[in-house]
Design an enzyme around this catalytic site. Structure first.
Site, PDB file in Angstrom:
ATOM      1  N   ASP A 138      25.873  -9.926 -15.057  1.00  0.00           N
ATOM      2  CA  ASP A 138      25.841  -8.781 -14.143  1.00  0.00           C
ATOM      3  C   ASP A 138      26.093  -9.187 -12.697  1.00  0.00           C
ATOM      4  O   ASP A 138      25.521 -10.166 -12.210  1.00  0.00           O
ATOM      5  CB  ASP A 138      24.479  -8.083 -14.221  1.00  0.00           C
ATOM      6  CG  ASP A 138      24.283  -7.357 -15.538  1.00  0.00           C
ATOM      7  OD1 ASP A 138      25.289  -7.061 -16.199  1.00  0.00           O
ATOM      8  OD2 ASP A 138      23.131  -7.081 -15.905  1.00  0.00           O
ATOM      9  N   GLU A 151       0.829  -1.212   0.000  1.00  0.00           N
ATOM     10  CA  GLU A 151       0.000   0.000   0.000  1.00  0.00           C
ATOM     11  C   GLU A 151       0.861   1.258   0.000  1.00  0.00           C
ATOM     12  O   GLU A 151       0.495   2.275  -0.608  1.00  0.00           O
ATOM     13  CB  GLU A 151      -0.921   0.015   1.235  1.00  0.00           C
ATOM     14  CG  GLU A 151      -1.885  -1.152   1.324  1.00  0.00           C
ATOM     15  CD  GLU A 151      -1.342  -2.348   2.100  1.00  0.00           C
ATOM     16  OE1 GLU A 151      -2.143  -3.161   2.559  1.00  0.00           O
ATOM     17  OE2 GLU A 151      -0.098  -2.470   2.228  1.00  0.00           O
ATOM     18  N   HIS A 165      17.943   6.673 -12.195  1.00  0.00           N
ATOM     19  CA  HIS A 165      16.994   6.623 -11.088  1.00  0.00           C
ATOM     20  C   HIS A 165      16.159   7.900 -10.997  1.00  0.00           C
ATOM     21  O   HIS A 165      15.276   8.016 -10.160  1.00  0.00           O
ATOM     22  CB  HIS A 165      17.729   6.385  -9.769  1.00  0.00           C
ATOM     23  CG  HIS A 165      18.416   5.059  -9.723  1.00  0.00           C
ATOM     24  ND1 HIS A 165      19.720   4.891 -10.129  1.00  0.00           N
ATOM     25  CD2 HIS A 165      17.979   3.830  -9.360  1.00  0.00           C
ATOM     26  CE1 HIS A 165      20.054   3.619  -9.999  1.00  0.00           C
ATOM     27  NE2 HIS A 165      19.015   2.959  -9.534  1.00  0.00           N
TER      28      HIS A 165
END
EC number: 2.1.1.14
Length: 762
Positions: A602, A19, A697
């Site tokens: 990676d 939530e 980001h």
């Protein structure tokens, strides 16, 4: 007669159904106003406090909840907003708070890096101004729980020494900077004292690292001053993630309680306690339940540990708690439908809280009071350990052969480089991306339909192929030199591989916060890991069939899969890593056999598992390097092995990075570009390397000037013939328009730099 108490250091923020994440992303998207957002967050926060009270926790943490990150909360509490965000004083607004974390069109976000050796990321504080107490945050949350739930919580604060130690940008000496914060922390404590607060948890995990004698003297001075400022408040000085560096000094600090990790301490804290005892006038908060893994505790074993502790500490001076905040585990097992071998073996945050309460009950009322729970766990693990999942003869035979197996490339990098240049001609400063491209809401919806059986395999494959084709064409149009297939079939870089390897289980709602609203669902490695069939071949070959440019095969490395999973505890972690590496080795060989000449394996989490103490680090790095090379070393000279790493202090591990012997490494560096460049100024690196030149980001599209500056800075210390140009990280979470725009700027920056270098050579 006194009794032992139960406590938590912190609780997951995200909610059983995420939530918290949904509210954050609705607010950022403008679908929820600030008042609605704050109301929703209060509802989630108080729900957690109420739940812990119902479970029976005696000392319930308040103030551990965050809108983004608890370190960023501490910066905001002290008005530490970087100048570029034009903060004018007072309480930091929600808009400014999120701008620091995510950036805006006018200012880049603050650096983000890993929280000690976990997969949680914090926003690095920038101490370029005098701190002020802009908001007594712990007091606000204490009042909230008391007024709305009639619960007196335990405020949680990040301590001043750790906070400054994790910060950047200050020009004064470390001691001087820490001393700036002491009056502010003292004021917080005085106001908490006036409110009637009994216990305050001050986190100083830095005490579990190798701090110097001078730094410890600063710790002593700080806590003398703080305890004197509010003598009626009981300060619980909390450490975690390892043993404390100097037990005898730590237990003499002028505080009422000391919190120690008895799970991840390698037995050192318990050994020191038994040898040196514990002060009679202090409370010991014993972290005996694992706050970082999801296995149900062996309560009988934990009671034996507590019995040893109780030989030195009276039970009314004992607090029983997890080893760290439960931020690092999912919320509850209650919503999971577990397969038979795992039934009864898992404990998430709620269940760990219950275990803490059970242990306190056993200490106070005797072992028989929890006998049924002890037997229940023992029987569950007997079933799991005797199952075929943990007794795979094939992989166990393969592991026995490892000592005689060659785990290195056939030739040195200089020889491989020449052969690769012939096999894969590329321009100066080749451009590429890290692997993933944006996944639309529609694609995620179709994947869910496919998982539910509402979409056939053929229909789903056609959708994935369509996205691959579209993005191969976009990459060619943008002008990238080395392409990727985009990873549209993958939900997560670890989950995807775990679903195709034996030995993994995936939860339904086992989400954990990684950074900001980004939540991950770590797989559970519960059995022997084995290769079953090719995992990436179909999509990679399809992408390669659409272009004459090289397409990289994309795999997640063994150490990252290990560190981003919840790992079985019946064998060593690196036995598990080697099982994963052997499986990946087979995948690498399949890709090579089918003509894929560039394979990226990676390892963004390689440093994440690095022990906090230098004395343990070399062994870890050696084992990590071995696992990577086990997965990648069997290929031909002309096959180019790439790897990628995320935010980290690379200075510590530069030798290990070199030892991986990858042909090309890309590093996520845009938020800390200068610091990383300094590492390469001091340490020569002679293989292919790409330093991420823009931050993925943040939703902002960086300017050409920013990217040119980052490239030019890197080329001062790195060989232009070995330098690659790429974004910071994968682009899955970004929007399509901003991704295309940013990549076009990146290609233009590469083109201009290339031209400048070629002109210079003439």
């Amino acid at each position: 007669m006194g009794k032992a108490r139960s406590s938590l250091l912190g609780y997951p923020r995200i909610g059983e159904q995420r939530e918290w994440k949904k509210a954050l992303e609705q607010f950022w998207a403008g679908k929820m106003n600030e008042l609605e957002f704050r109301d929703k967050m209060e509802q989630i926060r108080l729900g957690h406090v109420k739940k812990l009270a119902e479970i029976g926790i005696d000392l319930i943490p308040v103030g551990d909840f965050s809108f983004y990150d608890h370190v960023l909360d501490t910066s905001a509490m002290f008005g530490l907003v970087p100048e570029r965000f034009k903060y004018e004083g007072g309480k930091v607004s929600l808009e400014t708070y999120f701008d620091i974390a995510r950036g805006n069109q006018g200012a880049v976000a603050s650096e983000m890096t890993k929280w000690f050796n976990t997969n949680y990321h914090y926003i690095v504080p920038e101490l370029d101004k005098e701190p002020v107490l802009a908001d007594n945050r712990p007091l606000r949350f204490f009042r909230e729980a008391k007024e709305k739930l009639n619960i007196e919580g335990k405020p949680v604060i990040l301590g001043p020494v750790t906070f400054v130690k994790l910060s950047k940008g200050y020009k004064r000496g470390f001691k001087d900077v820490v001393e700036q914060f002491v009056p502010l922390y003292a004021k917080i404590l005085r106001e908490l004292q006036e409110e009637g607060v009994k216990w305050v948890q001050i986190d100083e995990p830095i005490l579990s690292t190798a701090i110097s004698n001078e730094e410890f003297e600063i710790v002593e001075d700080v806590y003398h001053a703080l305890q004197e400022s509010a003598p009626k408040v009981n300060i619980l000085l909390q450490t975690y993630f390892d043993s404390v560096e100097d037990y005898q000094k730590v237990i003499t600090l002028p505080v009422k309680g000391i919190g120690l990790d008895f799970v991840h301490d390698r037995g050192e804290n318990l050994k020191a306690l038994k040898r040196h005892g514990f002060p009679a006038d202090k409370v010991l908060a014993a972290g005996v339940i694992d706050g970082r893994n999801i296995w149900r505790a062996n309560l009988e074993e934990k009671l034996l540990n507590l019995e040893e502790i109780l030989q030195k500490v009276h039970k009314d001076s004992l607090i029983i708690q997890p080893s760290s905040s439960l931020l690092h585990v999912p919320v509850t097992v209650r919503n999971e439908n577990l397969p038979q071998p795992l039934t009864g073996t898992l404990a998430f945050a709620d269940e760990k809280s219950e275990e803490v309460v059970l242990l306190a009950k056993a200490v106070n009322h005797g072992k028989p009071s929890i006998a049924a729970k002890i037997v229940e766990a023992i029987v569950a693990f007997q079933h799991l350990n005797s199952s075929t999942f943990r007794n795979n003869r094939q992989i166990q035979e393969e592991l026995k052969k490892l000592p005689s197996m060659k785990v290195s490339r056939a030739a040195t990098f200089s020889i491989r480089q020449l052969e690769q240049e012939k096999a894969i001609p590329l321009p100066l400063l080749p451009t590429t991306t890290i692997g993933s491209f944006p996944q639309t809401a529609d694609l995620r919806k179709r994947r869910q339909e496919w998982r539910k059986g509402q979409l056939s395999d053929v229909e789903y494959d056609d959708i994935i192929k369509s996205e691959i084709k579209r993005w191969v064409e976009l990459q060619e149009e943008i002008g990238l030199d080395v392409l990727v297939h985009g990873e549209f079939e993958r939900t997560d870089m670890v989950e995807f591989f775990g679903e195709k390897l034996a030995g993994f289980h995936f939860t339904k709602l086992g989400w954990v916060q990684s950074y900001g609203s980004r939540c991950v669902k770590p797989p559970i490695i519960f059995g022997d890991v084995t290769f079953e069939s090719p995992m990436t071949l179909k999509e990679t070959l399809y992408a390669q069939s659409l272009t004459d440019k090289p397409v990289k095969g994309m795999l997640t490395g063994p150490v990252t899969i290990l560190n981003w999973s919840f790992v079985r505890e019946d064998i060593s972690r690196f036995q598990v890593a080697n099982q994963i590496a052997l499986a990946l080795r087979k995948e690498v060989e399949v890709l090579e056999e089918n003509g894929i000449s560039m394979i990226q394996v990676d390892e963004p989490a390689l440093r994440e598992g690095l022990p906090l103490k230098p004395k343990h680090q070399e062994e870890y790095l050696n084992r990590a390097v071995y696992a990577f090379k086990l997965a990648t070393s069997s290929v031909k000279n002309e096959t180019q092995i790439h790897t990628h790493m995320c935010y980290s202090n690379f200075k510590q591990i530069i030798k290990a990075i070199n030892a991986l012997d990858a042909d090309v490494i890309s590093i996520e560096t845009s938020r800390s570009h200068g610091e990383l460049i300094q590492t390469f100024e001091e340490k020569t690196y002679g293989k292919g390397i790409g330093l991420g030149i823009y931050d993925i980001h943040s939703p902002r599209v960086p300017s050409l000037g920013e990217m040119l500056k980052n490239i030019e800075r890197a080329l001062r210390v790195l060989d232009k013939k070995l330098f690659w140009i790429n974004p910071d990280c994968g682009l899955k979470t970004r929007g399509e328009a901003e991704t295309i725009a940013a990549l076009k700027v990146m290609i233009e920056a590469a083109r201009q730099t290339r031209e400048r270098l070629l002109v210079k050579e003439r």
